[in-house]
Design a protein around this motif. Structure first.
Motif, PDB file in Angstrom:
ATOM      1  N   GLN A 135      37.076  -2.767 -44.999  1.00 26.75           N
ATOM      2  CA  GLN A 135      36.299  -3.587 -43.629  1.00 26.75           C
ATOM      3  C   GLN A 135      36.759  -4.935 -43.502  1.00 26.75           C
ATOM      4  O   GLN A 135      36.876  -5.384 -42.329  1.00 26.75           O
ATOM      5  CB  GLN A 135      34.869  -3.772 -44.078  1.00 26.75           C
ATOM      6  CG  GLN A 135      33.919  -4.046 -43.088  1.00 26.75           C
ATOM      7  CD  GLN A 135      33.786  -3.381 -41.853  1.00 26.75           C
ATOM      8  OE1 GLN A 135      33.653  -2.228 -41.778  1.00 26.75           O
ATOM      9  NE2 GLN A 135      34.466  -3.847 -40.587  1.00 26.75           N
ATOM     10  N   GLY A 136      37.195  -5.799 -44.555  1.00 27.19           N
ATOM     11  CA  GLY A 136      38.030  -6.978 -44.326  1.00 27.19           C
ATOM     12  C   GLY A 136      39.164  -7.108 -43.630  1.00 27.19           C
ATOM     13  O   GLY A 136      39.282  -7.867 -42.905  1.00 27.19           O
ATOM     14  N   VAL A 137      39.783  -5.875 -43.889  1.00 24.94           N
ATOM     15  CA  VAL A 137      41.028  -5.599 -43.143  1.00 24.94           C
ATOM     16  C   VAL A 137      40.737  -5.552 -41.401  1.00 24.94           C
ATOM     17  O   VAL A 137      41.473  -6.177 -40.650  1.00 24.94           O
ATOM     18  CB  VAL A 137      41.855  -4.470 -43.708  1.00 24.94           C
ATOM     19  CG1 VAL A 137      43.030  -4.072 -42.811  1.00 24.94           C
ATOM     20  CG2 VAL A 137      42.468  -4.996 -44.816  1.00 24.94           C
ATOM     21  N   LEU A 138      39.701  -4.678 -41.482  1.00 20.68           N
ATOM     22  CA  LEU A 138      39.611  -4.610 -40.073  1.00 20.68           C
ATOM     23  C   LEU A 138      38.833  -5.736 -39.057  1.00 20.68           C
ATOM     24  O   LEU A 138      39.183  -5.710 -38.133  1.00 20.68           O
ATOM     25  CB  LEU A 138      38.532  -3.220 -39.981  1.00 20.68           C
ATOM     26  CG  LEU A 138      39.233  -1.948 -40.171  1.00 20.68           C
ATOM     27  CD1 LEU A 138      37.686  -0.878 -40.503  1.00 20.68           C
ATOM     28  CD2 LEU A 138      39.636  -1.482 -39.220  1.00 20.68           C
ATOM     29  N   ASP A 139      38.207  -6.437 -39.979  1.00 20.54           N
ATOM     30  CA  ASP A 139      37.435  -7.805 -39.382  1.00 20.54           C
ATOM     31  C   ASP A 139      38.748  -8.706 -39.238  1.00 20.54           C
ATOM     32  O   ASP A 139      38.411  -9.376 -38.389  1.00 20.54           O
ATOM     33  CB  ASP A 139      36.541  -8.364 -40.547  1.00 20.54           C
ATOM     34  CG  ASP A 139      35.150  -7.501 -40.518  1.00 20.54           C
ATOM     35  OD1 ASP A 139      34.897  -6.504 -39.815  1.00 20.54           O
ATOM     36  OD2 ASP A 139      34.451  -7.681 -41.760  1.00 20.54           O
ATOM     37  N   ALA A 140      39.584  -8.739 -39.991  1.00 21.52           N
ATOM     38  CA  ALA A 140      40.778  -9.811 -39.907  1.00 21.52           C
ATOM     39  C   ALA A 140      41.568  -9.260 -38.769  1.00 21.52           C
ATOM     40  O   ALA A 140      42.448 -10.146 -38.111  1.00 21.52           O
ATOM     41  CB  ALA A 140      41.456  -9.964 -41.037  1.00 21.52           C
ATOM     42  N   HIS A 141      41.483  -8.075 -38.034  1.00 21.88           N
ATOM     43  CA  HIS A 141      42.209  -7.633 -36.980  1.00 21.88           C
ATOM     44  C   HIS A 141      41.551  -6.956 -36.044  1.00 21.88           C
ATOM     45  O   HIS A 141      41.644  -5.782 -35.677  1.00 21.88           O
ATOM     46  CB  HIS A 141      43.418  -6.526 -37.587  1.00 21.88           C
ATOM     47  CG  HIS A 141      44.342  -7.303 -38.720  1.00 21.88           C
ATOM     48  ND1 HIS A 141      43.924  -7.121 -40.027  1.00 21.88           N
ATOM     49  CD2 HIS A 141      45.536  -7.624 -38.691  1.00 21.88           C
ATOM     50  CE1 HIS A 141      44.722  -7.725 -40.539  1.00 21.88           C
ATOM     51  NE2 HIS A 141      45.899  -8.028 -39.733  1.00 21.88           N
ATOM     52  N   PRO A 142      40.508  -7.645 -35.384  1.00 19.40           N
ATOM     53  CA  PRO A 142      39.456  -7.089 -34.569  1.00 19.40           C
ATOM     54  C   PRO A 142      40.000  -6.381 -33.294  1.00 19.40           C
ATOM     55  O   PRO A 142      39.285  -5.642 -32.796  1.00 19.40           O
ATOM     56  CB  PRO A 142      38.400  -8.182 -34.363  1.00 19.40           C
ATOM     57  CG  PRO A 142      39.339  -9.527 -34.350  1.00 19.40           C
ATOM     58  CD  PRO A 142      40.261  -9.122 -35.566  1.00 19.40           C
ATOM     59  N   THR A 143      41.318  -6.841 -32.824  1.00 18.13           N
ATOM     60  CA  THR A 143      41.692  -6.144 -31.479  1.00 18.13           C
ATOM     61  C   THR A 143      42.641  -5.022 -31.715  1.00 18.13           C
ATOM     62  O   THR A 143      43.150  -4.509 -30.824  1.00 18.13           O
ATOM     63  CB  THR A 143      42.295  -7.430 -30.733  1.00 18.13           C
ATOM     64  OG1 THR A 143      43.260  -8.071 -31.226  1.00 18.13           O
ATOM     65  CG2 THR A 143      41.215  -8.323 -30.507  1.00 18.13           C
ATOM     66  N   SER A 177      36.496   3.224 -53.786  1.00 13.49           N
ATOM     67  CA  SER A 177      35.335   2.736 -54.255  1.00 13.49           C
ATOM     68  C   SER A 177      34.489   2.126 -53.292  1.00 13.49           C
ATOM     69  O   SER A 177      35.143   1.524 -52.293  1.00 13.49           O
ATOM     70  CB  SER A 177      35.688   1.760 -55.684  1.00 13.49           C
ATOM     71  OG  SER A 177      36.366   0.884 -55.319  1.00 13.49           O
ATOM     72  N   ASP A 178      33.467   1.420 -53.737  1.00 19.59           N
ATOM     73  CA  ASP A 178      32.780   0.462 -52.853  1.00 19.59           C
ATOM     74  C   ASP A 178      33.437  -0.968 -52.619  1.00 19.59           C
ATOM     75  O   ASP A 178      33.662  -1.342 -51.597  1.00 19.59           O
ATOM     76  CB  ASP A 178      31.349   0.068 -53.551  1.00 19.59           C
ATOM     77  CG  ASP A 178      30.347   1.307 -53.341  1.00 19.59           C
ATOM     78  OD1 ASP A 178      30.702   2.238 -52.639  1.00 19.59           O
ATOM     79  OD2 ASP A 178      29.553   1.233 -54.229  1.00 19.59           O
ATOM     80  N   LYS A 179      34.375  -1.239 -53.507  1.00 22.12           N
ATOM     81  CA  LYS A 179      34.897  -2.328 -53.402  1.00 22.12           C
ATOM     82  C   LYS A 179      36.148  -2.244 -52.584  1.00 22.12           C
ATOM     83  O   LYS A 179      36.434  -3.160 -51.777  1.00 22.12           O
ATOM     84  CB  LYS A 179      35.339  -2.803 -55.047  1.00 22.12           C
ATOM     85  CG  LYS A 179      36.304  -4.153 -55.071  1.00 22.12           C
ATOM     86  CD  LYS A 179      36.701  -4.665 -56.410  1.00 22.12           C
ATOM     87  CE  LYS A 179      37.494  -5.612 -56.504  1.00 22.12           C
ATOM     88  NZ  LYS A 179      37.620  -6.025 -57.892  1.00 22.12           N
ATOM     89  N   GLY A 180      36.709  -0.987 -52.782  1.00 17.30           N
ATOM     90  CA  GLY A 180      37.688  -0.542 -51.754  1.00 17.30           C
ATOM     91  C   GLY A 180      37.281  -0.539 -50.533  1.00 17.30           C
ATOM     92  O   GLY A 180      38.079  -0.885 -49.359  1.00 17.30           O
TER      93      GLY A 180
END
Length: 625
Positions: A204-212, A196-199
């Protein structure tokens, strides 16, 4: 996969399973958002899994639905796959397994529970993730569907004790893991069949929290393939590409099942980097795929991912008792089943996780007891160093940092021009000093430059009766142009015949030299102090365009050559004690014949060290295991 009949091949039912093993690559480690105890556990790994090895595997298993199909269920092929992954974890260095969805055919409590019980074979042995396919839940719903038999059995609680598990979306249908492998952390995103859009915002939040962290995205439906194996994004895959993958350079590999035949493609993301998209699905094969797995072997040293596909269930059977269809399905070797992908991992990940080169190490940190001489070409060794491409003039002194007075003095051969020897900041990544000298020697007419000890230097007469270790860093240019056969890298001057040696190729060659043959084999030939002999070590063909570490180690009895910390094959068993030096200069950059220099070395040379006893690879200038 969809159960509705439809003219569109994207809607046809794609059949059973496959699995993927992905050895990882990379250089710089990245932090993750887990609790410290969980992070430490993930870094250590479990069992015999080696988190530091540059080679490891990740297993992916899609579409096992025909093995869990009401009263037609047969989980034994999958149990065999799990037994294989458990038994081979140490040998294959298997980091993780991820299932690509459609665990079952109908998603009933009976099917789900049988599957959940089968997966317990892996619990405590190999960490894993499982995501929902359209056969595991109501296919008309997305990840906001609420409770289901699948979520009860394969929701976040199932992974809570796994050291890799980091969290799930609030709905429980999407999860992520962080693996420690190849000396760095890797992110695995396991996304529902319909995010879903929420998913998507959660992901994206997971990727943002682990940017490297380099990321591998797994989902059930991402691409479909023509019969020739050429994959293209499905409708849902296009949504994932536009909304998540293309804008996140971290995602370099996306894996899906759902459709058959298997296929692959390479797409270009917004950072102009490759993203590999693969379909792995074998449920249309004999026995519903029979627990077929695909092994993606990541090799960070070779910069490649090697892929193979096979069925452990068939493989485990007595060859004399295999059914004909089992015998022909043990291993698949088509271009979409067995292949290699070349990936320069450091280059691919440099935008979000650039390699941080090690800092220079001071000379005092790399001079063990018994160091006879140590030369480096940064400002500590050459006070005037610092301008790339600048000539190193005749008469320049390179200090012996051991304090033993074996300084080197620069001179050119045969009236060679200034560019025969220049300074460079280029260096081996593991080299203590971040500098080197570029030698532009060659034949016809002979040219080059040398660095020589003074006539009274102690090194000139050192016999090394208790052994020695001679190390240097060398890079051959790319392209490797011209005739440079038998050029010398380092040597002692003087004729071996003058030392009373009678067994060699010629009494006119020096008593010790490291050279390069026409085939680019390293040759270390030594006339020992104690024996009348000329034991010679030969390497393999060494590479061009890449720095290498060379070490020659003598324990007072025999000599062994190492290249990049690896012992070569052609080391002589002939006894060899010491070096028959004649009181004449030690030289970097050429080898004499009949006390005359011909061509000089062609390439770059970095830090060079001589120690008066044998060192193990872990004590070399750049440590090796």
């Amino acid at each position: 996969m969809s159960t509705t009949g439809n003219q569109n091949r994207l809607d046809r039912r794609a059949l059973l399973q496959a699995a993927v093993v992905i050895p990882a690559a990379g250089a710089a480690a990245a932090a993750f958002d887990a609790a410290p105890a969980r992070a430490a556990e993930a870094t250590r790994g479990s069992g015999g899994f080696d988190t530091a090895s540059p080679r490891f595997a990740l297993a992916v298993l899609p579409d096992t639905q025909y093995l869990f199909d009401a009263d037609s269920s047969d989980p034994e092929p999958l149990r065999a796959t799990f037994r294989y992954l458990t038994a081979e974890r140490d040998e294959a260095n298997i980091a993780f397994m991820t299932h690509l969805g459609d665990v079952t055919e109908h998603g009933t409590e009976q099917e789900i529970e049988l599957a959940a019980d089968t997966f317990r074979t892996l619990d405590g042995a190999v960490p894993y993730s499982v995501l929902a396919g359209n056969h595991d839940i109501r296919s008309s719903t997305d990840d906001q569907r609420g409770d289901s038999a699948y979520l009860t059995a394969f929701g976040p609680k199932r992974y809570a004790s796994m050291p890799t598990f980091r969290g799930a979306s609030p709905d429980g249908y999407n999860s992520y893991h962080v693996l420690r492998a190849a000396g760095r952390d890797w992110l695995i995103l396991a996304l529902d069949w319909r995010v879903s859009d929420k998913g998507m915002r959660w992901a994206q939040g997971v990727l943002d929290a682990h940017p490297t962290l380099p990321a591998i995205l797994t989902t059930h439906d991402i691409a479909w393939s023509d019969d020739d194996g050429t994959a293209q994004l499905s409708g849902h895959g296009q949504r994932l590409w536009d909304g998540l993958i293309r804008g996140n350079d971290q995602i370099f590999l996306a894996l899906g099942g759902h459709y058959w035949p298997p296929g692959r493609t390479v797409l270009t993301n917004d950072a102009d980097n490759d993203v590999h998209v693969h379909i792995t699905n074998y449920q249309d094969r004999y026995y519903g795929g029979a627990g077929m797995i695909r092994l993606y072997g990541f090799d960070l040293v070779r910069k490649v991912i090697d892929v193979e596909t096979f069925s452990p269930w068939f493989l485990d059977r007595d060859p004399q008792k295999r059914a004909p269809l089992a015998a022909e399905t043990i291993e698949l070797t088509g271009p979409t089943d067995r292949f290699s992908m070349s990936i320069d991992f450091d280059e691919r990940f440099k935008n979000f996780a650039p390699v941080v080169p090690p800092k220079p190490r001071p000379a005092s940190a790399v001079m063990p007891r018994g160091t006879v001489a140590y030369w480096r070409f940064d400002a500590s060794g050459i006070p005037a160093a610092g301008t790339a491409g600048a000539p190193v003039t005749d008469g320049t002194v390179v200090r012996d940092l051991s304090g033993n007075g074996n300084d080197l003095s620069v001179s050119r051969l045969h009236s060679s021009a200034a560019d025969a020897l220049t300074w460079s900041p280029d260096h081996h990544l593991g080299q203590p000093a971040h500098a080197s000298l570029r030698f532009d020697g060659g034949k016809g007419p002979d040219r080059g430059a040398v660095l020589r000890t003074s006539p009274g230097a102690a090194l000139n007469s050192e016999k090394f009766p208790h052994g020695y270790t001679i190390e240097t860093f060398v890079r051959l240019p790319e392209p490797f142009e011209g005739d440079h056969s038998w050029m010398g890298i380092l040597s002692w001057e003087g004729r071996n015949g003058d030392a009373g040696k009678t067994t060699g190729w010629s009494p006119l060659e020096p008593t010790c030299s490291l050279n390069l043959s026409p085939e680019r084999f390293l040759q270390f030939v030594v006339y020992p102090h104690r024996q009348d002999a000329d034991p010679t070590s030969w390497s393999h063909a060494v590479p061009i365009g890449r720095w290498m570490h060379i070490a020659v180690v003598n324990d007072g009895h025999r000599t062994t050559m190492y290249v990049d910390g690896s012992k070569i094959a052609r080391n002589p068993s002939q006894p060899s004690t010491g070096i028959a030096t004649l009181g004449k200069p030690f030289v970097i950059g050429a080898t004499q014949f009949d006390e005359r220099f011909g061509q000089g070395f062609y390439g770059s040379i970095g830090d060079t060290r001589i120690v008066n006893h044998a060192l193990s690879p872990r004590h070399f200038l750049t440590p090796f295991k």
